[in-house]
Design a protein around this motif. Structure first.
Motif, PDB file in Angstrom:
ATOM      1  N   ARG B  11      42.249  67.004  26.838  1.00  0.00           N
ATOM      2  CA  ARG B  11      41.522  66.260  25.811  1.00  0.00           C
ATOM      3  C   ARG B  11      42.486  66.018  24.640  1.00  0.00           C
ATOM      4  NH1 ARG B  11      35.877  66.100  24.816  1.00  0.00           N
ATOM      5  NH2 ARG B  11      35.490  67.478  26.562  1.00  0.00           N
ATOM      6  N   GLY B  12      42.461  64.799  24.113  1.00  0.00           N
ATOM      7  CA  GLY B  12      43.347  64.527  22.972  1.00  0.00           C
ATOM      8  C   GLY B  12      44.628  63.824  23.384  1.00  0.00           C
ATOM      9  N   VAL B  13      44.986  63.919  24.679  1.00  0.00           N
ATOM     10  CA  VAL B  13      46.165  63.177  25.132  1.00  0.00           C
ATOM     11  C   VAL B  13      45.704  61.771  25.498  1.00  0.00           C
ATOM     12  CG1 VAL B  13      48.028  63.033  26.840  1.00  0.00           C
ATOM     13  CG2 VAL B  13      47.248  65.262  26.029  1.00  0.00           C
ATOM     14  N   LEU B  14      46.329  60.792  24.895  1.00  0.00           N
ATOM     15  CA  LEU B  14      45.969  59.394  25.126  1.00  0.00           C
ATOM     16  C   LEU B  14      46.097  59.062  26.611  1.00  0.00           C
ATOM     17  CD1 LEU B  14      45.345  56.841  23.326  1.00  0.00           C
ATOM     18  CD2 LEU B  14      47.730  56.225  23.688  1.00  0.00           C
ATOM     19  N   PRO B  16      46.014  55.724  28.513  1.00  0.00           N
ATOM     20  CA  PRO B  16      45.879  54.264  28.527  1.00  0.00           C
ATOM     21  C   PRO B  16      45.379  53.733  29.874  1.00  0.00           C
ATOM     22  CG  PRO B  16      48.209  54.904  28.490  1.00  0.00           C
ATOM     23  CD  PRO B  16      47.399  56.145  28.298  1.00  0.00           C
ATOM     24  N   GLN B  17      45.702  54.450  30.952  1.00  0.00           N
ATOM     25  CA  GLN B  17      45.230  54.037  32.276  1.00  0.00           C
ATOM     26  C   GLN B  17      43.706  54.126  32.340  1.00  0.00           C
ATOM     27  OE1 GLN B  17      46.788  55.050  36.679  1.00  0.00           O
ATOM     28  NE2 GLN B  17      47.549  56.384  35.093  1.00  0.00           N
TER      29      GLN B  17
END
Lengths: 236, 81
Positions: B11-14, B16-17
């Motif tokens: 959680r918190g890690v972007l 984009p996929q």
């Protein structure tokens, strides 16, 4: 000074670094095969760009277990200079030699173009010839170059001044538009606390001569050379 | 014995996929979708280990190689054949 350039299966900028060390700087250079368990007589180890082990699983995830990496760790622990460029930075981050991780670019695309970088500190062996705030034009070429670290780690990095380069505009301003991949705090390069290991996503090896459109990358290699003293080799 | 290892972004890690997939689902009319996170699933076949030992060794595999603890979480399930 002698540069040792690590060659993993899938490295593809090893010869670029060799060319800069040998023909642009006029120094000694040698390739270090990833399966070798040791090396000697090297003053600066460079982990070059490419796609080590196909970038399978995660970029750098398998390369960090290549036999040479134990020797690189030992070399760094004794104060030897270790410089990771692009894929080499990803390998150092996976190995835990540098903090954080490099993840998929925010825009999902592979980005290959010139960017501007601001040098954040002069007191590292990699930036000795760059004034703090100096702006460099250096190309990037990566799909997984978005720098990520948890908030707490980012705070620590800033406090310990481990951010060496940030993406910026031509005037040196760090803006959202000048960040090519969504890196947190526009981080393009970091060093370890001791300052003898540095990794960066942009490619100074691709712009060390005017004929290539920019010679700004040369200043990083010249910094390494500038700070090196022959007596150091004996200690390392 | 087969293990299924799931590796997901913390959680918190972007992701984009996941965002791109989420947008596509919206375009297909699945408005109820509020978020998508894309992860990995690996099937690992193991031989000749008691279940408890297999669990311990899988945990070590995840921590050493299969997941990067800075950005990813992992879990696995073991299926006897």
């Amino acid at each position: 000074m002698k540069f040792g350039i690590v060659v993993f299966p899938g490295s593809n900028c090893d010869h670029d670094v060799y060319h800069v060390a040998k023909h642009v700087l006029g120094q000694e250079a040698a390739f270090l095969w990833h399966k070798d368990a040791s090396f000697a007589g090297i003053d600066c180890v460079v982990l070059p760009g490419g796609f080590a082990h196909g970038d399978y699983l995660r970029c750098g995830a398998m390369a960090r277990f290549s036999p040479i990496m134990k020797a690189v760790e030992g070399f760094a622990a004794r104060g030897g200079l270790v410089f990771g460029i692009c894929n080499g930075f990803q390998v150092l981050a996976e190995a835990g030699l540098l903090p954080g991780a490099l993840v998929r670019n925010a825009g999902l695309q592979y980005v290959c173009r010139d960017v501007y970088l601001r040098s954040e500190r002069q007191d590292t062996p990699f930036t000795a010839r760059l004034k703090q705030g100096a702006v460099l034009k250096i190309p990037i070429g990566h799909g997984e170059g978005c720098y990520y670290a948890p908030e707490e780690m980012l705070k620590e990095l800033e406090e310990r001044r481990q951010v060496v380069f940030r993406y910026c505009d031509a005037a040196g301003q760090v803006t959202a538009e000048s960040n090519p991949n969504g890196s947190l705090r526009s981080i393009a390069g970091v060093c370890n606390e001791r300052g003898n290991i540095m990794g960066m996503m942009p490619h100074p090896d691709r712009c060390a001569e005017e004929v290539l459109g920019s010679a700004d990358g040369r200043r990083i290699f010249e910094s390494i050379l500038h700070g090196w003293q022959p007596a150091r080799r004996l200690r390392i | 014995m087969k293990a299924r290892v799931y590796v997901t972004l913390k959680r918190g890690v972007l992701d984009p996929q996941g965002k791109a997939v989420c947008t596509s689902l919206h375009q297909l009319g699945y408005r109820e979708v509020t978020d998508v996170r894309v992860g990995k699933c690996m099937e690992v076949t193991l031989g000749g280990l008691p279940r408890r030992e297999a669990e311990q060794r899988l945990k070590a595999m995840c921590e050493k190689l299969l997941a990067n603890p800075v950005i990813e979480d992992y879990r696995f399930e073991i299926h006897e054949e």
